[in-house]
Design a protein around this motif. Structure first.
Motif, PDB file in Angstrom:
ATOM      1  N   PRO A   1       0.808  -1.226   0.000  1.00 54.86           N
ATOM      2  CA  PRO A   1       0.000   0.000   0.000  1.00 54.86           C
ATOM      3  C   PRO A   1       0.839   1.274   0.000  1.00 54.86           C
ATOM      4  O   PRO A   1       0.417   2.298  -0.536  1.00 54.86           O
ATOM      5  CB  PRO A   1      -0.833  -0.122   1.291  1.00 54.86           C
ATOM      6  N   LEU A   2       2.040   1.210   0.608  1.00 55.78           N
ATOM      7  CA  LEU A   2       2.866   2.411   0.633  1.00 55.78           C
ATOM      8  C   LEU A   2       3.372   2.801  -0.750  1.00 55.78           C
ATOM      9  O   LEU A   2       3.813   3.934  -0.945  1.00 55.78           O
ATOM     10  CB  LEU A   2       4.049   2.197   1.582  1.00 55.78           C
ATOM     11  N   GLY A   3       3.339   1.848  -1.692  1.00 54.60           N
ATOM     12  CA  GLY A   3       3.712   2.195  -3.058  1.00 54.60           C
ATOM     13  C   GLY A   3       2.791   3.232  -3.660  1.00 54.60           C
ATOM     14  O   GLY A   3       3.211   4.024  -4.524  1.00 54.60           O
ATOM     15  N   PHE A   4       1.523   3.292  -3.230  1.00 51.10           N
ATOM     16  CA  PHE A   4       0.597   4.315  -3.724  1.00 51.10           C
ATOM     17  C   PHE A   4       0.916   5.689  -3.147  1.00 51.10           C
ATOM     18  O   PHE A   4       0.554   6.697  -3.733  1.00 51.10           O
ATOM     19  CB  PHE A   4      -0.842   3.934  -3.376  1.00 51.10           C
ATOM     20  N   TYR A   5       1.553   5.709  -1.980  1.00 50.47           N
ATOM     21  CA  TYR A   5       1.901   6.995  -1.359  1.00 50.47           C
ATOM     22  C   TYR A   5       3.168   7.594  -1.958  1.00 50.47           C
ATOM     23  O   TYR A   5       3.440   8.779  -1.780  1.00 50.47           O
ATOM     24  CB  TYR A   5       2.073   6.798   0.150  1.00 50.47           C
ATOM     25  N   LEU A   6       3.937   6.779  -2.649  1.00 45.53           N
ATOM     26  CA  LEU A   6       5.166   7.258  -3.270  1.00 45.53           C
ATOM     27  C   LEU A   6       4.819   8.215  -4.407  1.00 45.53           C
ATOM     28  O   LEU A   6       3.910   7.948  -5.188  1.00 45.53           O
ATOM     29  CB  LEU A   6       5.963   6.072  -3.808  1.00 45.53           C
ATOM     30  N   PRO A   7       5.511   9.355  -4.520  1.00 47.92           N
ATOM     31  CA  PRO A   7       5.195  10.308  -5.597  1.00 47.92           C
ATOM     32  C   PRO A   7       5.379   9.683  -6.971  1.00 47.92           C
ATOM     33  O   PRO A   7       6.300   8.889  -7.199  1.00 47.92           O
ATOM     34  CB  PRO A   7       6.195  11.455  -5.362  1.00 47.92           C
ATOM     35  N   ALA A   8       4.504  10.078  -7.888  1.00 48.28           N
ATOM     36  CA  ALA A   8       4.546   9.488  -9.226  1.00 48.28           C
ATOM     37  C   ALA A   8       5.783   9.919  -9.989  1.00 48.28           C
ATOM     38  O   ALA A   8       6.280   9.183 -10.851  1.00 48.28           O
ATOM     39  CB  ALA A   8       3.282   9.875  -9.999  1.00 48.28           C
ATOM     40  N   ASP A   9       6.313  11.105  -9.699  1.00 48.88           N
ATOM     41  CA  ASP A   9       7.489  11.594 -10.408  1.00 48.88           C
ATOM     42  C   ASP A   9       8.782  10.970  -9.923  1.00 48.88           C
ATOM     43  O   ASP A   9       9.840  11.243 -10.495  1.00 48.88           O
ATOM     44  CB  ASP A   9       7.581  13.117 -10.269  1.00 48.88           C
ATOM     45  N   SER A  10       8.718  10.169  -8.856  1.00 45.19           N
ATOM     46  CA  SER A  10       9.946   9.552  -8.341  1.00 45.19           C
ATOM     47  C   SER A  10      10.457   8.443  -9.248  1.00 45.19           C
ATOM     48  O   SER A  10      11.653   8.145  -9.270  1.00 45.19           O
ATOM     49  CB  SER A  10       9.705   8.988  -6.931  1.00 45.19           C
ATOM     50  N   GLY A  11       9.548   7.778  -9.982  1.00 45.75           N
ATOM     51  CA  GLY A  11       9.962   6.721 -10.897  1.00 45.75           C
ATOM     52  C   GLY A  11      10.249   5.387 -10.244  1.00 45.75           C
ATOM     53  O   GLY A  11      10.820   4.496 -10.892  1.00 45.75           O
ATOM     54  N   GLU A  12       9.872   5.201  -8.979  1.00 45.97           N
ATOM     55  CA  GLU A  12      10.162   3.961  -8.254  1.00 45.97           C
ATOM     56  C   GLU A  12       8.912   3.230  -7.811  1.00 45.97           C
ATOM     57  O   GLU A  12       9.004   2.282  -7.035  1.00 45.97           O
ATOM     58  CB  GLU A  12      11.023   4.268  -7.014  1.00 45.97           C
ATOM     59  N   LYS A  13       7.764   3.650  -8.271  1.00 40.95           N
ATOM     60  CA  LYS A  13       6.524   3.017  -7.813  1.00 40.95           C
ATOM     61  C   LYS A  13       6.418   1.582  -8.324  1.00 40.95           C
ATOM     62  O   LYS A  13       6.149   0.654  -7.557  1.00 40.95           O
ATOM     63  CB  LYS A  13       5.317   3.842  -8.287  1.00 40.95           C
ATOM     64  N   VAL A  14       6.655   1.365  -9.584  1.00 41.07           N
ATOM     65  CA  VAL A  14       6.569   0.022 -10.153  1.00 41.07           C
ATOM     66  C   VAL A  14       7.725  -0.848  -9.653  1.00 41.07           C
ATOM     67  O   VAL A  14       7.548  -2.038  -9.383  1.00 41.07           O
ATOM     68  CB  VAL A  14       6.563   0.094 -11.682  1.00 41.07           C
ATOM     69  N   SER A  15       8.900  -0.277  -9.499  1.00 39.51           N
ATOM     70  CA  SER A  15      10.056  -1.040  -9.000  1.00 39.51           C
ATOM     71  C   SER A  15       9.810  -1.561  -7.587  1.00 39.51           C
ATOM     72  O   SER A  15      10.192  -2.693  -7.260  1.00 39.51           O
ATOM     73  CB  SER A  15      11.305  -0.159  -9.026  1.00 39.51           C
ATOM     74  N   LEU A  16       9.169  -0.760  -6.757  1.00 39.95           N
ATOM     75  CA  LEU A  16       8.860  -1.209  -5.403  1.00 39.95           C
ATOM     76  C   LEU A  16       7.913  -2.403  -5.422  1.00 39.95           C
ATOM     77  O   LEU A  16       8.128  -3.391  -4.698  1.00 39.95           O
ATOM     78  CB  LEU A  16       8.241  -0.054  -4.609  1.00 39.95           C
ATOM     79  N   GLY A  17       6.879  -2.350  -6.243  1.00 43.05           N
ATOM     80  CA  GLY A  17       5.939  -3.476  -6.309  1.00 43.05           C
ATOM     81  C   GLY A  17       6.592  -4.746  -6.814  1.00 43.05           C
ATOM     82  O   GLY A  17       6.357  -5.834  -6.272  1.00 43.05           O
ATOM     83  N   VAL A  18       7.447  -4.639  -7.830  1.00 51.52           N
ATOM     84  CA  VAL A  18       8.117  -5.826  -8.361  1.00 51.52           C
ATOM     85  C   VAL A  18       9.086  -6.405  -7.335  1.00 51.52           C
ATOM     86  O   VAL A  18       9.192  -7.624  -7.172  1.00 51.52           O
ATOM     87  CB  VAL A  18       8.839  -5.470  -9.669  1.00 51.52           C
ATOM     88  N   THR A  19       9.796  -5.566  -6.597  1.00 54.29           N
ATOM     89  CA  THR A  19      10.729  -6.047  -5.567  1.00 54.29           C
ATOM     90  C   THR A  19       9.996  -6.785  -4.462  1.00 54.29           C
ATOM     91  O   THR A  19      10.434  -7.850  -3.996  1.00 54.29           O
ATOM     92  CB  THR A  19      11.515  -4.865  -4.994  1.00 54.29           C
ATOM     93  N   VAL A  20       8.890  -6.235  -4.010  1.00 51.01           N
ATOM     94  CA  VAL A  20       8.094  -6.900  -2.967  1.00 51.01           C
ATOM     95  C   VAL A  20       7.560  -8.236  -3.469  1.00 51.01           C
ATOM     96  O   VAL A  20       7.544  -9.244  -2.745  1.00 51.01           O
ATOM     97  CB  VAL A  20       6.951  -5.974  -2.514  1.00 51.01           C
ATOM     98  N   LEU A  21       7.140  -8.279  -4.715  1.00 48.89           N
ATOM     99  CA  LEU A  21       6.624  -9.528  -5.290  1.00 48.89           C
ATOM    100  C   LEU A  21       7.708 -10.599  -5.358  1.00 48.89           C
ATOM    101  O   LEU A  21       7.461 -11.772  -5.043  1.00 48.89           O
ATOM    102  CB  LEU A  21       6.066  -9.241  -6.680  1.00 48.89           C
ATOM    103  N   LEU A  22       8.923 -10.231  -5.705  1.00 50.96           N
ATOM    104  CA  LEU A  22      10.021 -11.196  -5.739  1.00 50.96           C
ATOM    105  C   LEU A  22      10.371 -11.694  -4.342  1.00 50.96           C
ATOM    106  O   LEU A  22      10.679 -12.880  -4.149  1.00 50.96           O
ATOM    107  CB  LEU A  22      11.241 -10.556  -6.404  1.00 50.96           C
TER     108      LEU A  22
END
Length: 500
Positions: A268-289
């Motif tokens: 859920p904290l991935g949604f709080y991450l700013p969209a301009d940071s460029g790490e939102k999708v990377s965070l979700g993939v890392t957690v999934l792995l």
């Protein structure tokens, strides 16, 4: 013999002199030595008489039509291993069997009160009681420990054994599961009319049990069963000891469950991450792995069955949630980066998302305040628009009036020029042409100003459109963040409730 006794007496006497032993103590020592010597002599005589014509191949009963009663007692000493994947329970047992041998009796008064002797177990007849659900490849004979033979023919055989038994393991509630493993003992060749098995106790003996680091034992009840198999008409009795086990879940909570819960809160904290940071999708993939690694660890220790463990279900649900959050993050990022080419925000989205949901999830623009009423802000916004429009209108009217005055001046100038054309000289004509050129410059300048104003107006409109789409994306981020937080809490409480 007398010489040996004298030697012993002299040795004891010299020892007594060196240690100040009294004559009474020396007498007791001599008496004990004499008794042991006498018992050893009578034990040899008894053994020769009992086993002179004894055969351990036949069932020791005087009447072959009667069953021989064998009393069985199991003492659980230790649980060595529980292999859930192969469904094998390894235990360390003390097995006590006792029965009466009709051909191994004597009168103890005839043998100086000798009431029992200890002899190797392979010299007497033994019941062929085995573990029915044995899962070991080693089919060796039982340990040849000594048996205790009493004067009334009772034989007690205590033998240690490390058994590997098959156990149906149900891992549906792993790591908060309870298991029941059966240990079934019975005669392999003798039926119930020949050898009958009797429970010594209502349950297994747990007084000498060594506590296990992984399993808690809650009982070991014993039940006698009499089964008639399809191959034979005779009954075959057996005794089944049910080992009731409960897993100690602390190890799995701190090493498998708690890391998964902590990792799942990152989704859920991935949604709080700013969209301009460029790490939102990377965070979700890392957690999934990371969750995939934990899922593989659990799968390696579980048996390949249709029953998915509770922690496995939690992992799968969390991985599904993280996959959904990553997909929603990609969609929201596309909404966030909508530019001038995108369509304006629909009216329903403007009302539902920008007006209502933004207030619920505390999403405001720069300069807005959560305490300011929406009506006041709307009025202020309207006043600002009216003021800007009036200012633009005034400027436009001023420029138009100036242009009209210039045009009037031009017409007057043309009339004057026409009226005095014949009387004027060349210098005056040149001055008139310059005035006309000056008026045309004003006209071009006005057109350029209007073009610049339209460009600025369009730029502001496109910029306002992009800001609105960014606010829509931010509101959706906050909405899904709280939705996924609620889902994580719900799943965590659900698995804790299963544990309790």
């Amino acid at each position: 013999m007398a010489i040996c006794i004298l030697v012993v007496i002299n040795a004891i006497w010299s020892l007594g002199d060196s240690m100040h032993t009294t004559e009474c103590d020396i007498f007791h020592i001599l008496f004990d030595v004499g008794v042991e010597s006498a018992q050893g002599k009578y034990a040899q005589m008894l053994f020769s008489e009992l086993f002179g014509d004894y055969s351990n191949a036949l069932r020791p009963v005087e009447d072959t039509d009667k069953a021989l009663n064998v009393t069985l007692q199991i003492t659980l000493s230790q649980i060595k291993d529980m292999d859930e994947r192969n469904q094998i329970l390894t235990t360390y047992l003390w097995i006590r069997q006792s029965w009466y041998d009709a051909y191994l009796k004597w009168d103890k008064d005839e043998y100086d009160g000798l009431d029992s002797i200890r002899i190797p177990s392979n010299l007497v007849w033994r019941p062929d009681i085995v573990l029915y659900n044995k899962a070991d490849d080693d089919f060796s004979e039982p340990v040849n420990t000594n048996v205790v033979l009493r004067y009334d023919g009772k034989i007690t055989w205590d033998a240690p054994a490390i058994t590997k038994s098959s156990c149906v393991v149900d891992v549906s509630y792993f790591p908060f599961d309870d298991q029941q493993c059966n240990l079934t003992f019975g005669s392999w060749t003798y039926n119930g009319n020949q050898v009958d098995i009797i429970n010594a106790l209502d349950s297994g003996d747990l007084s000498d049990f060594i506590e296990d680091v992984e399993w808690e034992i809650h009982g070991m009840p014993a039940v006698k069963n009499v089964i008639t198999y399809g191959c034979c008409s005779e009954p075959y009795p057996d005794i089944t000891f049910t080992l009731i086990l409960k897993r100690r879940s602390s190890f799995y909570i701190f090493n498998l469950l708690l890391p998964c819960v902590l990792i799942s809160f990152l989704a859920p904290l991935g949604f709080y991450l700013p969209a301009d940071s460029g790490e939102k999708v990377s965070l979700g993939v890392t957690v999934l792995l990371a969750l995939t690694v934990f899922q593989l660890m659990v799968a390696e220790s579980m048996p390949p069955s249709e029953n998915v463990p509770l922690i496995g279900k939690y992992y799968i649900a969390t991985m599904t949630m993280i996959t959904a959050s990553t997909a929603l993050t990609i969609i929201i990022m596309n909404i966030h980066h909508c530019g001038a080419e995108a369509q304006p925000v629909p009216q329903w989205a403007r009302v539902v998302i920008l007006d209502y949901m933004s207030k619920i999830f505390f999403v405001y623009d720069v300069g807005e305040n959560c305490t300011s009423p929406q009506r006041v802000k709307a009025q202020e916004h309207k006043l600002r628009k009216d003021f800007k429009y009036q200012k633009k209108q005034d400027r436009h009217e001023g420029v138009t009036s100036q242009v009209s005055r210039n045009r009037n001046n031009d017409s007057d100038l043309k009339k004057k020029l026409n009226g005095h054309l014949n009387n004027s000289n060349g210098i005056q004509c040149e001055n008139a042409k310059d005035a006309v050129n000056c008026c045309s410059c004003y006209t071009v300048l006005i057109k350029n100003i209007e073009y610049i104003a339209n460009c600025v107006r369009d730029h502001k409109a496109n910029r306002a459109k992009g800001i609105e789409w960014k606010k829509v994306a931010k509101v959706m981020d906050r909405f899904f963040m709280w939705i996924f937080f609620i889902m994580v809490f719900f799943m965590s409480f659900l698995i804790i409730g299963k544990a309790i």
